[in-house]
Design a protein around this motif. Structure first.
Motif, mmCIF file in Angstrom:
data_model
loop_
_atom_site.group_PDB
_atom_site.id
_atom_site.type_symbol
_atom_site.label_atom_id
_atom_site.label_comp_id
_atom_site.label_asym_id
_atom_site.label_seq_id
_atom_site.Cartn_x
_atom_site.Cartn_y
_atom_site.Cartn_z
ATOM 1 N N TYR A 1 -12.200 -35.882 9.573
ATOM 2 C CA TYR A 1 -11.043 -34.823 9.709
ATOM 3 C C TYR A 1 -11.720 -33.439 9.485
ATOM 4 N N GLY A 2 -12.224 -33.116 8.561
ATOM 5 C CA GLY A 2 -12.651 -31.883 8.068
ATOM 6 C C GLY A 2 -13.641 -31.239 9.007
ATOM 7 N N PRO A 3 -14.612 -31.739 9.430
ATOM 8 C CA PRO A 3 -15.740 -31.337 10.355
ATOM 9 C C PRO A 3 -15.339 -31.196 11.795
ATOM 10 N N THR A 4 -14.511 -32.268 12.229
ATOM 11 C CA THR A 4 -14.034 -32.189 13.530
ATOM 12 C C THR A 4 -13.298 -30.915 13.687
ATOM 13 N N ASP A 5 -12.418 -30.595 12.647
ATOM 14 C CA ASP A 5 -11.530 -29.294 12.678
ATOM 15 C C ASP A 5 -12.370 -28.201 12.738
ATOM 16 N N SER A 6 -13.561 -28.251 11.969
ATOM 17 C CA SER A 6 -14.528 -27.010 11.970
ATOM 18 C C SER A 6 -15.167 -26.875 13.551
ATOM 19 N N TRP A 7 -15.295 -27.919 14.036
ATOM 20 C CA TRP A 7 -15.697 -27.880 15.367
ATOM 21 C C TRP A 7 -14.568 -27.114 16.183
ATOM 22 N N ALA A 8 -13.356 -27.561 16.166
ATOM 23 C CA ALA A 8 -12.327 -27.073 16.943
ATOM 24 C C ALA A 8 -11.927 -25.521 16.507
ATOM 25 N N ARG A 9 -12.159 -25.258 15.341
ATOM 26 C CA ARG A 9 -11.856 -23.713 14.975
ATOM 27 C C ARG A 9 -12.996 -22.916 15.801
ATOM 28 N N PHE A 10 -14.269 -23.493 15.480
ATOM 29 C CA PHE A 10 -15.401 -22.698 16.157
ATOM 30 C C PHE A 10 -15.086 -22.454 17.649
ATOM 31 N N LYS A 11 -14.743 -23.635 18.412
ATOM 32 C CA LYS A 11 -14.217 -23.371 19.906
ATOM 33 C C LYS A 11 -13.104 -22.315 20.026
ATOM 34 N N LYS A 12 -12.156 -22.408 18.834
ATOM 35 C CA LYS A 12 -11.006 -21.391 19.305
ATOM 36 C C LYS A 12 -11.402 -20.008 18.953
ATOM 37 N N LEU A 13 -12.262 -19.766 17.984
ATOM 38 C CA LEU A 13 -12.751 -18.426 17.806
ATOM 39 C C LEU A 13 -13.661 -17.793 19.097
ATOM 40 N N GLN A 14 -14.152 -19.058 19.811
ATOM 41 C CA GLN A 14 -14.966 -18.635 21.038
ATOM 42 C C GLN A 14 -13.952 -18.366 22.207
ATOM 43 N N GLY A 15 -12.722 -18.214 21.969
ATOM 44 C CA GLY A 15 -11.894 -18.096 22.893
ATOM 45 C C GLY A 15 -11.203 -19.180 23.725
ATOM 46 N N TYR A 16 -11.450 -20.487 23.328
ATOM 47 C CA TYR A 16 -10.814 -21.603 23.599
ATOM 48 C C TYR A 16 -9.322 -21.742 23.492
ATOM 49 N N ASN A 17 -8.792 -22.398 24.284
ATOM 50 C CA ASN A 17 -7.225 -22.618 24.038
ATOM 51 C C ASN A 17 -7.432 -24.196 23.445
ATOM 52 N N VAL A 18 -7.286 -24.425 22.240
ATOM 53 C CA VAL A 18 -7.671 -25.763 21.616
ATOM 54 C C VAL A 18 -6.335 -26.395 21.313
ATOM 55 N N PHE A 19 -6.243 -27.467 21.633
ATOM 56 C CA PHE A 19 -5.069 -28.561 21.161
ATOM 57 C C PHE A 19 -5.439 -29.601 20.205
ATOM 58 N N GLU A 20 -5.009 -29.399 18.986
ATOM 59 C CA GLU A 20 -5.786 -30.544 17.989
ATOM 60 C C GLU A 20 -4.484 -31.027 17.119
ATOM 61 N N PRO A 21 -3.994 -32.111 17.646
ATOM 62 C CA PRO A 21 -2.768 -32.806 16.979
ATOM 63 C C PRO A 21 -3.103 -33.833 15.854
ATOM 64 N N MET A 22 -2.139 -34.382 15.362
ATOM 65 C CA MET A 22 -2.319 -35.354 14.302
ATOM 66 C C MET A 22 -1.040 -36.198 13.913
ATOM 67 N N GLY A 23 -1.222 -37.497 14.089
ATOM 68 C CA GLY A 23 -0.006 -38.562 13.968
ATOM 69 C C GLY A 23 -0.546 -39.619 12.969
ATOM 70 N N TYR A 24 0.303 -40.552 12.994
ATOM 71 C CA TYR A 24 0.041 -41.790 12.024
ATOM 72 C C TYR A 24 0.303 -42.981 12.795
ATOM 73 N N ASP A 25 -0.946 -43.972 12.644
ATOM 74 C CA ASP A 25 -0.834 -45.444 13.419
ATOM 75 C C ASP A 25 -0.116 -46.040 12.397
ATOM 76 N N ALA A 26 1.164 -46.296 12.523
ATOM 77 C CA ALA A 26 1.953 -46.462 11.443
ATOM 78 C C ALA A 26 2.335 -48.024 11.378
ATOM 79 N N PHE A 27 2.390 -48.780 12.339
ATOM 80 C CA PHE A 27 2.555 -50.202 12.362
ATOM 81 C C PHE A 27 1.195 -51.020 11.668
ATOM 82 N N GLY A 28 1.371 -52.283 11.197
ATOM 83 C CA GLY A 28 0.344 -52.992 10.791
ATOM 84 C C GLY A 28 0.231 -53.796 9.679
ATOM 85 N N LEU A 29 -0.534 -54.688 9.461
ATOM 86 C CA LEU A 29 -0.448 -55.732 8.323
ATOM 87 C C LEU A 29 -0.328 -55.153 6.906
#
Length: 818
Positions: free
Chosen positions: A55-83
């Motif tokens: 998560y951390g490095p990917t967010d750094s890439w996203a923040r870099f693109k935001k500073l470059q002027g891109y409109n970045v959508f970066e969501p988060m959620g939970y894969d909540a079902f499972g064994l």
């Protein structure tokens, strides 16, 4: 003063939250980027190093693109079902829903402490009825199109998890990918999604996406498209015909026996009385074997003769029919012609059971192996003799088609996606069973079919939902008579097969997702997650996306345009695990160093796709770098209020120190952009450390304008990697507007990248011994070191006493020795 990370990070996180700095305007499509990490399973272990590294490095890439002027959508959620949550309930009595929601609350706090720019208004969890309602809707759409169906089939069964596993969830050693228990075969009536309908398109689509080659090859091999022919073998003493599929129809003349899968429906019919008992015993003996066990090339070949014979259609020879476990009912037709001369497995079987071996391809001179698998002229093959393999294949297929006893055929290794699970914590299957009407889908206006809270979690191999009679007993949607609900739940990979579309408007109630936004924001531009999902989640999501496209809800062919896999963080060379006691708890290091330092250290450890080995000493070095940056910026507090820096300078008008500083800043900025863009975070961090060293040497001898020029660029490069520190330093420099509210990025001065060099001649005792290419106006000490490192200069000065050295700047370095 040391950087007060504890106070600063919490303050900036609160500011970003309160001001909704990371809220994305999804209507702004001009420079839109959808950046996504594979969402988290909310286990009781909470966030560990692996999550941080994803998560951390990917967010750094996203923040870099935001500073470059891109409109970045970066969501988060939970894969909540499972064994795991269900197994935890069996062990502790704590209900899966309760433990999952508690874990989500805890993990949300941890995620926010990371400082990622997640749009929290887009948060979702797959265990919420408003989400899994649309899993059920998706099931019904597949059902309507004939792509969701139910059949009795041998399935992979994990005795420990007490549930069915898809082929993709069985590891290469035949064990459960979740718990490591050996998987057995069990005959059950199950639901399948017909992913095979999209096999060709799944293969062709791999050419259009920017994914790691290894992942694409894994999917190609998993789908396993092969070209060959289907041929009909008549039975010697029966009216039935056995259809076989082969990729080598050119070897038909070498077919000396046939093998059926032990489960083949003809086995019972054709087995002779004297062979019946042995055949039945053999069938029982293979029931518990997984497909991986049965098809292993290392396993000793076993089989039983049925007593029946088939007629080889090309030469009318009678050949015996055997059954053997290495032939699978789920691949091809469940029957093969055996050609031991051109197939190693058939050779071993024939050798063991003393069956005839006929070669149909001439091996090259000197070949000493058994079965020959290569190309060559056909032999022992009547009208095919002399033809190479390709021509022989074409000719025999035409012959089979002319005779009406065969045809050209494409086959696939890929099986349909088995989605039934005999567990509770998942999406209920929206089907009821009525004595009068049979199998009836739940009407869409009655969705969701909600999970009941009260169930019995005894791991007895049955579905826990069956214990809740109120859930099971219902009325038929068609006739109104009493009916029973399906008590299985869906594979949780259904949840993650389309979640990226739901993020765009998680509260949307008119459909599974907002069609307009889904159209505009897919495919996802950057998707980051583990390579272990190559033939599961990543394949299923591609299939579901193509199906959704065919429903007319999106126009894109693929869900994820670019895919990056992160590596693994180890501890003393060993993968971290609780059982090994070597897990590094991120919270401990965040407490001591802050989340920025922890994030930067993870990025600095090594190439992102390879990971690295954890070291407490390494994080101290990154902390030292952060403290140096903070001290330097603090020393120039309010500088932007007093001076303004130009966007570019004429390097020739700067003094020597300023030239070095200006050049190094632009060289670093250029390198940084390339490295971050390609997820090479370790080299980006190293470049900033080098720049910091240059700043320390030259900044005090530079004008205030040049100081500001350098510090602005240092801070904006630092901000994606250490966002809290970036914001803090920007404010200290005197700017009121925050970096991520008002993104700033500076362009590289390409002219400053070019270093003026000169050729300096090195003479020893008046003779030219070397020519050095060095930056113009290099310091005499730099020239001296370069001269004496030259091999030829060493050769003519070793063992001699240097009496005198004369340096004429930019021209000559003269050495006098005796």
């Amino acid at each position: 003063m040391r950087y007060p990370f504890a106070e600063a990070e919490l303050r900036w996180q609160k500011y970003w939250d309160d001001k909704k700095v990371h809220k994305t305007d999804l209507s702004d499509l001009e420079k839109a980027i959808y950046c996504l990490v594979m969402f988290i399973y909310p286990s009781g272990a909470k966030l560990h190093c692996g999550h941080w590294y994803n998560y951390g490095p990917t967010d750094s890439w996203a923040r870099f693109k935001k500073l470059q002027g891109y409109n970045v959508f970066e969501p988060m959620g939970y894969d909540a079902f499972g064994l795991p949550a269900e197994n935890y309930a069996i062990q502790t009595g704590i209900h899966p829903k309760d433990s999952t929601l508690t874990n989500i609350d805890d993990i949300r706090v941890q995620l926010k402490r990371m400082g990622c720019m997640y749009d929290w208004d887009a948060e979702l969890m797959t265990c919420a009825p408003e989400y899994y309602k649309w899993n059920q809707w998706l099931f019904l759409q597949l059902y309507k199109k004939g792509l969701a169906y139910r059949k009795n089939a041998p399935v992979n069964w994990c005795p420990s998890c007490n549930t069915v596993l898809a082929n993709e969830q069985v590891q290469s050693d035949g064990t459960c990918e979740r718990c490591g228990t050996p998987v057995i075969q069990k005959a059950l009536t199950q639901w399948f999604f017909k992913i095979t309908e999209y096999a060709d398109e799944l293969l062709e689509g791999l050419k259009k996406i920017d994914w790691p080659d290894k992942t694409k090859h894994m999917q190609e091999n998993w789908i396993g498209r092969s070209y060959g022919a289907e041929a009909k073998f008549k039975l010697a003493d029966h009216d039935d015909v056995i259809d076989i599929y082969t990729t080598r129809p050119d070897t038909l003349f070498g077919a000396t026996y046939m093998v059926l899968s032990p489960e083949h429906p003809l086995v019972e019919k054709i087995t002779t009385d004297e062979n019946k008992h042995a055949v039945e015993e053999y069938q029982k003996s293979v029931q518990s074997l997984s497909e991986i066990d049965r098809t292993s090339t290392a396993k000793e070949k076993t089989g039983i003769f049925t007593g029946a014979y088939a007629i080889n259609p090309v030469n009318d020879e009678k050949i015996p029919i055997w059954i053997a476990d290495y032939v699978l009912m789920t691949y091809g037709t469940g029957a093969i012609m055996a050609v031991p001369g051109q197939d190693e497995r058939d050779w071993e079987f024939a050798e063991k059971f003393d069956l005839p071996i006929i070669q149909t391809v001439q091996p090259p001179d000197g070949f000493e192996g058994k079965a020959y698998l290569g190309d060559g002229p056909a032999i022992n093959s009547s009208f095919l003799d002399g033809l190479d393999v390709t021509d022989a294949k074409a000719k025999i297929i035409n012959w089979l088609e002319d005779k009406g006893i065969g045809e050209s055929k494409v086959n696939y290794r890929l099986r349909d996606w088995l989605i039934s699970r005999q567990r509770y914590w998942g999406t209920p299957i929206p089907i009821v069973y009525c004595e009068s009407c049979g199998e009836v889908p739940v009407p869409e206006d009655q969705l969701p079919v909600e999970l009941p809270y009260d169930v019995d979690f005894k791991p007895d191999g049955g579905s826990p939902l069956a214990s809740n009679k109120e859930f099971v007993n219902t009325s038929c949607p068609t006739c109104g008579e009493p009916a029973k609900r399906d008590v299985d739940t869906m594979d949780t990979f259904v949840d993650s097969s389309w979640y990226y579309l739901r993020y765009l408007d998680p509260g949307y109630s008119e459909g599974a997702f907002n069609k307009s936004l889904g159209e505009s924001w897919t495919p996802v531009n950057m998707y980051v997650g583990g390579a272990e999902h190559a033939t599961m989640h990543l394949l299923y999501a591609r299939f579901v996306h193509k199906f959704i496209r065919d429903l007319g809800l999106v126009s894109s062919d693929e869900p994820f345009q670019k895919l990056i896999h992160q590596g693994t963080i180890t501890n003393n060379g060993v993968k971290m695990s609780k059982s090994k006691g070597n897990v590094v708890n991120p919270d401990d290091f965040i407490k001591d160093y802050g989340s920025d330092v922890f994030r930067m250290y993870l990025m600095f450890m090594g190439p992102y796709e390879l990971g690295g080995d954890w070291s407490d000493k390494g994080i101290v070095g990154v902390d030292r770098f952060v403290q140096r940056v903070y001290s330097l910026v603090e020393k120039h507090e309010g500088l932007s209020k007093n001076v303004k820096a130009k966007t570019q300078y004429d390097i020739q008008l700067l003094n020597g120190y300023e030239q070095n500083l200006y050049r190094k800043v632009n060289q670093t900025l250029s390198k940084y952009e390339v490295e971050i863009e390609h997820f090479r975070f370790n080299t980006a961090v190293a470049a900033l450390m080098e720049l910091m060293n240059e700043l320390t040497k030259d900044i005090d001898n530079s004008s205030d304008e040049l100081k500001l020029y350098a510090l602005e660029r240092l801070i904006t490069m630092l901000a994606p990697l250490a966002p809290h520190l970036g914001e803090e330093a920007w404010q200290i420099l005197g700017y009121k507007e925050t970096l991520f509210e008002n993104p700033v990025w500076f362009s590289v001065d390409e002219k400053a990248m070019v270093e003026d060099t000169v050729t300096i001649v090195v003479q020893v005792m008046g003779k030219v011994r070397a020519k050095l290419e060095l930056p113009k106006d290099s310091d005499e000490n730099i020239v001296k070191v370069a001269a004496f490192e030259n091999e030829n200069v060493k050769l003519h000065t070793e063992g001699k006493q240097v009496i005198k050295e004369i340096y004429v700047q930019n021209k000559i370095y003269n050495i006098v020795a005796k």
